[in-house]
Enzyme design. Structure first.
Site, PDB file in Angstrom:
ATOM      1  N   TRP A 102       0.835  -1.209   0.000  1.00  0.00           N
ATOM      2  CA  TRP A 102       0.000   0.000   0.000  1.00  0.00           C
ATOM      3  C   TRP A 102       0.869   1.259   0.000  1.00  0.00           C
ATOM      4  O   TRP A 102       0.540   2.239  -0.666  1.00  0.00           O
ATOM      5  CB  TRP A 102      -0.998  -0.010   1.152  1.00  0.00           C
ATOM      6  CG  TRP A 102      -2.030  -1.073   0.967  1.00  0.00           C
ATOM      7  CD1 TRP A 102      -2.248  -2.169   1.748  1.00  0.00           C
ATOM      8  CD2 TRP A 102      -2.994  -1.172  -0.117  1.00  0.00           C
ATOM      9  NE1 TRP A 102      -3.269  -2.933   1.229  1.00  0.00           N
ATOM     10  CE2 TRP A 102      -3.737  -2.348   0.086  1.00  0.00           C
ATOM     11  CE3 TRP A 102      -3.273  -0.384  -1.239  1.00  0.00           C
ATOM     12  CZ2 TRP A 102      -4.758  -2.746  -0.783  1.00  0.00           C
ATOM     13  CZ3 TRP A 102      -4.297  -0.786  -2.112  1.00  0.00           C
ATOM     14  CH2 TRP A 102      -5.022  -1.952  -1.870  1.00  0.00           C
ATOM     15  N   ASP A 172      -2.273   6.551   6.287  1.00  0.00           N
ATOM     16  CA  ASP A 172      -3.293   5.652   5.755  1.00  0.00           C
ATOM     17  C   ASP A 172      -3.622   4.665   6.877  1.00  0.00           C
ATOM     18  O   ASP A 172      -2.814   3.802   7.217  1.00  0.00           O
ATOM     19  CB  ASP A 172      -2.730   4.926   4.524  1.00  0.00           C
ATOM     20  CG  ASP A 172      -3.706   3.915   3.933  1.00  0.00           C
ATOM     21  OD1 ASP A 172      -4.783   3.691   4.527  1.00  0.00           O
ATOM     22  OD2 ASP A 172      -3.383   3.343   2.867  1.00  0.00           O
ATOM     23  N   LYS A 196     -12.842  -2.135   5.785  1.00  0.00           N
ATOM     24  CA  LYS A 196     -12.097  -3.039   6.655  1.00  0.00           C
ATOM     25  C   LYS A 196     -12.670  -3.014   8.071  1.00  0.00           C
ATOM     26  O   LYS A 196     -13.142  -4.022   8.556  1.00  0.00           O
ATOM     27  CB  LYS A 196     -10.614  -2.660   6.687  1.00  0.00           C
ATOM     28  CG  LYS A 196      -9.794  -3.249   5.545  1.00  0.00           C
ATOM     29  CD  LYS A 196      -9.691  -2.372   4.354  1.00  0.00           C
ATOM     30  CE  LYS A 196      -9.012  -3.049   3.187  1.00  0.00           C
ATOM     31  NZ  LYS A 196      -8.153  -2.152   2.426  1.00  0.00           N
TER      32      LYS A 196
HETATM   33  C1  LIG Z   1      -7.541  -1.686   1.353  1.00  0.00           C
HETATM   34  C2  LIG Z   1      -6.500  -0.670   1.496  1.00  0.00           C
HETATM   35  C3  LIG Z   1      -6.342   0.372   0.567  1.00  0.00           C
HETATM   36  C4  LIG Z   1      -7.192   0.488  -0.665  1.00  0.00           C
HETATM   37  O1  LIG Z   1      -8.488   0.785  -0.325  1.00  0.00           O
HETATM   38  P1  LIG Z   1      -9.617   1.064  -1.414  1.00  0.00           P
HETATM   39  O2  LIG Z   1     -10.718   1.572  -0.563  1.00  0.00           O
HETATM   40  O3  LIG Z   1      -9.901  -0.240  -2.073  1.00  0.00           O
HETATM   41  O4  LIG Z   1      -9.100   2.073  -2.364  1.00  0.00           O
HETATM   42  C5  LIG Z   1      -5.358   1.299   0.791  1.00  0.00           C
HETATM   43  N1  LIG Z   1      -4.554   1.234   1.876  1.00  0.00           N
HETATM   44  C6  LIG Z   1      -4.674   0.252   2.787  1.00  0.00           C
HETATM   45  C7  LIG Z   1      -3.756   0.219   3.960  1.00  0.00           C
HETATM   46  C8  LIG Z   1      -5.639  -0.722   2.633  1.00  0.00           C
HETATM   47  O5  LIG Z   1      -5.776  -1.703   3.536  1.00  0.00           O
END
Ligand SMILES: *Cc1c(COP(=O)(O)O)cnc(C)c1O
Length: 360
Positions: A102, A172, A196
């Protein structure tokens, strides 16, 4: 069929009581005669739902005054672009820590808008750890410093908010938000996709320090300008109303369970069960450095990968699904977000012991 123990990394399990409440309210929310899906986003019913969701999130995370909460769309992936577009603020470059898949995507996107200085990377050891702050090479002129607080694929979590001096820290938090308390005041901006640990896919939450907003790069689309979105209370256009409603139910549930300090206790206990099982075994292994072991995403390998399929099949037969590791890492991964009950984690640890006994 009964509910399974769903170890999916995302979209992930939701708390059963939230789904049941949504079901009870599906066709007629609080005597309004409508589903939340059918409401005008500018009507008093939906406005109250969103305002309450924001108030509950602020209370749960202890979000200080001077921070805006945004309910957006586009996923965390759109934030990979929106952060540089909005936070470069006339500067030429930004600092990024590279801890996995990521981080790499965030870096790739940021390079479209400015220079990226990678302050440190754990690629040398297959992204199995997070380089400690003392090893970072910060650029004194960086517009901000970006970290991936929890690498969902690698299972590498950063505990605490690293000191970045005057440069705002951007994180993030997609796969660890609401799993434990964080000190929001240490961050310039936090973002997370909802699917998540918050609610359904389609909602992205951004928490931003107000003084950082309002200087987007030329050509930034209206819908990607944090300041405009904030000034319009995330209603410049139609927000993802039903996803915000479900997120609001999750926030209420977390408050009823005692808030994020209480969730951290449970989440630590859950993760400990699996890490103890891995440490006690010579048949299963954990690739992640101990100090960065994620509380939410736990990758593990079988010493003999030829048994992977059989392990997954047996897990499925016992009502445990989505344990296959990400294609880039292989092996297994158990995602154990807030909605995963401790019973599910115990069932997995018991199955691992049983599998090892018959196969080792
Ligand atoms: C799942 C995830 C993403 C991507 O998320 P989307 O909502 O599918 O764009 C980005 N960063 C992390 C840490 C993630 O777990």
């Amino acid at each position: 069929m009964d509910r399974v123990f769903n170890f999916s990394a995302g979209p992930a399990a939701l708390p059963l009581e939230v789904l049941q409440q949504a079901q009870a309210e599906l066709t007629n929310w609080h005597g309004s005669g409508m589903s939340v899906m059918e409401m005008s986003h500018r009507g008093k019913e939906y406005m109250s739902i969103q305002a309450e969701a924001e108030a509950d999130l602020r209370e749960l995370m202890g979000i200080p005054a001077g921070y805006k909460v945004l309910f957006l769309q586009g996923g965390a992936s759109l934030q990979f672009a929106m952060t540089p577009m909005n936070l470069l603020r006339g500067k030429a470059s930004a600092d990024y820590l590279n801890t996995g898949e990521w981080s790499k995507k965030a870096i790739k996107e940021a390079k479209k808008y400015g220079a990226v200085n990678v302050v440190a990377s754990s690629e040398d050891r297959n992204f199995s750890y997070a380089p400690p702050r003392a090893q970072w090479k910060l650029d004194p002129d960086a517009a901000y410093v970006h970290i991936t607080q929890n690498e969902t694929i690698g299972g590498v979590e950063i505990f605490g908010a690293p000191d970045t001096g005057n440069a705002p820290l951007v994180a993030d938090m997609s796969s660890m938000i609401l799993s434990r308390p964080v000190d929001v005041s240490r961050y310039g901006l936090i973002y997370a996709g909802a699917q998540k640990n918050i609610g359904p896919a389609g909602l992205t939450i951004v928490i931003a320090r107000e003084d950082l907003l309002g200087q987007p790069v030329a050509g930034t689309p209206t819908m990607m300008d944090y300041k405009i979105l904030a000034d319009n209370d995330s209603m410049y256009n139609t927000p993802p109303t039903y996803a915000v409603y479900i997120a609001g139910l999750v926030f209420k549930m977390l408050k009823a369970r005692g808030g994020l300090a209480a969730m951290e206790k449970v989440n630590r206990a859950k993760a400990q069960i699996l890490y103890d099982a891995l440490d006690a075994s010579s048949f299963f292994g954990s690739p992640v450095a101990k100090e960065n072991r994620s509380l939410m995403n736990i990758p593990f390998t079988l010493k003999n990968p030829e048994l992977d399929e059989e392990f997954l099949k047996g897990a499925k037969a016992r009502g445990m699904i989505q344990l296959k590791g990400h294609r880039s890492v292989g092996g297994m991964r158990a995602s154990i977000y807030n909605a995963m009950p401790i019973e599910g984690v115990r069932a997995l640890a018991d199955y691992m012991k049983e599998f090892e006994k018959t196969k080792a």
